[in-house]
Design a protein around this motif. Sequence first.
Motif, short mmCIF file in Angstrom:
data_model
loop_
_atom_site.label_atom_id
_atom_site.label_comp_id
_atom_site.label_asym_id
_atom_site.label_seq_id
_atom_site.Cartn_x
_atom_site.Cartn_y
_atom_site.Cartn_z
N LEU A 1 16.32 -14.37 26.40
CA LEU A 1 14.93 -14.74 26.57
C LEU A 1 14.31 -15.12 25.22
O LEU A 1 13.51 -16.05 25.15
CB LEU A 1 14.15 -13.59 27.22
N ALA A 2 14.70 -14.43 24.15
CA ALA A 2 14.20 -14.77 22.82
C ALA A 2 14.68 -16.16 22.41
O ALA A 2 13.94 -16.94 21.79
CB ALA A 2 14.66 -13.74 21.80
N ASP A 3 15.93 -16.50 22.76
CA ASP A 3 16.44 -17.84 22.48
C ASP A 3 15.63 -18.89 23.23
O ASP A 3 15.33 -19.96 22.70
CB ASP A 3 17.91 -17.95 22.89
N LEU B 1 13.92 -21.33 11.00
CA LEU B 1 12.76 -20.47 10.69
C LEU B 1 12.64 -19.33 11.69
O LEU B 1 12.32 -18.20 11.32
CB LEU B 1 11.48 -21.31 10.66
N CYS B 2 12.89 -19.63 12.97
CA CYS B 2 12.86 -18.56 13.98
C CYS B 2 13.95 -17.53 13.71
O CYS B 2 13.75 -16.33 13.93
CB CYS B 2 13.02 -19.15 15.38
N HIS B 3 15.09 -17.99 13.21
CA HIS B 3 16.19 -17.07 12.88
C HIS B 3 15.81 -16.19 11.68
O HIS B 3 16.21 -15.02 11.62
CB HIS B 3 17.46 -17.84 12.58
N LEU B 4 15.04 -16.74 10.75
CA LEU B 4 14.57 -15.92 9.62
C LEU B 4 13.60 -14.83 10.09
O LEU B 4 13.61 -13.72 9.58
CB LEU B 4 13.90 -16.79 8.56
N VAL B 5 12.77 -15.18 11.06
CA VAL B 5 11.80 -14.22 11.59
C VAL B 5 12.48 -13.20 12.49
O VAL B 5 12.17 -12.01 12.45
CB VAL B 5 10.68 -14.96 12.35
N TYR B 6 13.42 -13.66 13.31
CA TYR B 6 14.10 -12.79 14.27
C TYR B 6 15.62 -12.99 14.11
O TYR B 6 16.20 -13.87 14.74
CB TYR B 6 13.65 -13.15 15.70
N PRO B 7 16.27 -12.21 13.25
CA PRO B 7 17.68 -12.43 12.92
C PRO B 7 18.66 -12.31 14.09
O PRO B 7 19.76 -12.84 14.01
CB PRO B 7 17.97 -11.36 11.87
N ALA B 8 18.27 -11.66 15.18
CA ALA B 8 19.18 -11.52 16.32
C ALA B 8 19.24 -12.78 17.18
O ALA B 8 19.96 -12.82 18.18
CB ALA B 8 18.74 -10.33 17.18
#
Length: 168
Positions: free
Chosen positions: A55-57, A98-105
Amino acid sequence: LNTLSRDLCEKTISPETARNRLTALRTPSRQKPLVTHLAGILAVVAYTLFFNGTLADAVAAALCSVLVTALDRRMPGRSSMMMRTVLSAIGVGVITGLCHLVYPALHTDHVMIGAIMLMVPGLMVASSLRDLLNGDIIAGSLQLIQAILTAGALALGLAWASSWMVTV
């Protein structure tokens, strides 16, 4: 268009009215921005979840979708389709990073796959194959080359953004 030509032949409308109606037919109608954004969001969320994203993806892919549809609406119609595709792919890659930097999972591969599905030239490939099978070799070949170049532009934009995000 058929109704317009019939009305003109039957002389039920004036030539000036026919010219105005023809101009209105030639002018492409644009969807409302909200409809375009919602359709894009729905598509990328579905594709992201279909390709085993979380869902985060899907939320991150939805952000990418808003960027892609906004870029598509903001760039002038006479701008190059390849340039629009490369810029959209770069935007998808940067937002994903950028989303990966904010949410590493975050699974960046699922996000990128879901988000670029808006730009994949699937209909162009199918249309080119139909032309090739119908014997229209030149039109089918040119459309197939354009589809391959569009896919290459997608890959170029994503690769550039991914290499830039690795260095950050």
